[in-house]
Design a protein around this motif. Sequence first.
Motif, PDB file in Angstrom:
ATOM      1  N   ASP A  19      93.694  12.695  55.767  1.00  0.00           N
ATOM      2  CA  ASP A  19      92.981  11.981  56.827  1.00  0.00           C
ATOM      3  C   ASP A  19      92.096  10.912  56.206  1.00  0.00           C
ATOM      4  O   ASP A  19      92.036  10.769  54.977  1.00  0.00           O
ATOM      5  N   LEU A  20      91.431  10.153  57.061  1.00  0.00           N
ATOM      6  CA  LEU A  20      90.560   9.070  56.614  1.00  0.00           C
ATOM      7  C   LEU A  20      89.099   9.392  56.895  1.00  0.00           C
ATOM      8  O   LEU A  20      88.292   8.503  57.164  1.00  0.00           O
ATOM      9  N   GLU A  66     103.442   4.231  59.199  1.00  0.00           N
ATOM     10  CA  GLU A  66     103.609   5.113  58.044  1.00  0.00           C
ATOM     11  C   GLU A  66     102.520   6.179  58.033  1.00  0.00           C
ATOM     12  O   GLU A  66     101.439   5.974  58.591  1.00  0.00           O
ATOM     13  N   PRO A  67     102.772   7.311  57.376  1.00  0.00           N
ATOM     14  CA  PRO A  67     101.674   8.250  57.109  1.00  0.00           C
ATOM     15  C   PRO A  67     100.731   7.634  56.096  1.00  0.00           C
ATOM     16  O   PRO A  67     101.052   6.624  55.456  1.00  0.00           O
ATOM     17  N   ILE A  68      99.550   8.219  55.929  1.00  0.00           N
ATOM     18  CA  ILE A  68      98.605   7.724  54.930  1.00  0.00           C
ATOM     19  C   ILE A  68      99.206   7.928  53.537  1.00  0.00           C
ATOM     20  O   ILE A  68      99.668   9.019  53.205  1.00  0.00           O
ATOM     21  N   LEU A  69      99.201   6.874  52.743  1.00  0.00           N
ATOM     22  CA  LEU A  69      99.695   6.930  51.372  1.00  0.00           C
ATOM     23  C   LEU A  69      98.513   6.738  50.423  1.00  0.00           C
ATOM     24  O   LEU A  69      97.674   5.861  50.635  1.00  0.00           O
ATOM     25  N   TRP A  70      98.479   7.551  49.363  1.00  0.00           N
ATOM     26  CA  TRP A  70      97.373   7.521  48.404  1.00  0.00           C
ATOM     27  C   TRP A  70      97.906   7.086  47.039  1.00  0.00           C
ATOM     28  O   TRP A  70      98.935   7.560  46.586  1.00  0.00           O
ATOM     29  N   TRP A  71      97.162   6.187  46.363  1.00  0.00           N
ATOM     30  CA  TRP A  71      97.651   5.524  45.163  1.00  0.00           C
ATOM     31  C   TRP A  71      96.648   5.608  44.015  1.00  0.00           C
ATOM     32  O   TRP A  71      95.432   5.615  44.238  1.00  0.00           O
TER      33      TRP A  71
END
Length: 238
Positions: free
Chosen positions: A30-31, A52-57
């Motif tokens: 989540d954010l 898109e779903p949340i993407l984490w980088w």
Amino acid sequence: MLPWLTAHAPFPPLSAALKEPNGLLAVGGDLSAERLLEAYRRGIFPWYSPGEPILWWSPDPRMVLFPEEFRISRSLGKILRRGDYEVRLDSAFMQVIEACADTPRPGQHGTWIVPEMQAAYRKLHELGYAHSVEVWASGELIGGLYGIALGRMFYGESMFSWRTNASKIAAAHMARFLQQQGFGLVDCQMRTAHLASLGAREIPRQEFIARLTTLTAAGPAPQPWPRDGASQPWSSAT
């Protein structure tokens, strides 16, 4: 397979990030302010497109700017010394983030600053973590940038320019303000030619994490930046 973050699941170790594309680490979550702050403290950021779903980088290497290394070209120096603009901090945060979302960018379709992201960063701004640097001319907002401050670490998120060089003016004043406040590093996330032209460079992720761990542990509590904190005139000695 990339891990899917449930509500309370921790981020996986950074060593699990895919080398291609650009350090993709996890999906979902989540954010919330808590999740975002945890991510930034660990060198992770969200970036995804509508639908898109949340993407984490967490890319390796990492593009960063040391504030004292900000590069001022001869033409930009003339513009800064001319000073026919006003720079403010935190006076129009939502205008800046909305402008960043609305400004077209070469090679990009749409924006990653989706409404959910705007709401999340508004909350961080209310909590004193998210900040804007704004350039005004004749009472009109013409450029700016926003990002996150944790301790003595600043995470640049996006910038926009509605007049030639307005975003560069914002970046120059940001770098000077951060240097004066004792900030040690600006996270620029991934390499672009524009960032490189301003003095940003890539460092290994391991070095980046070591630096941010030290920098986020120091500095003042989150608070609004003074509106006129970056407004002093520019001189050739600056």
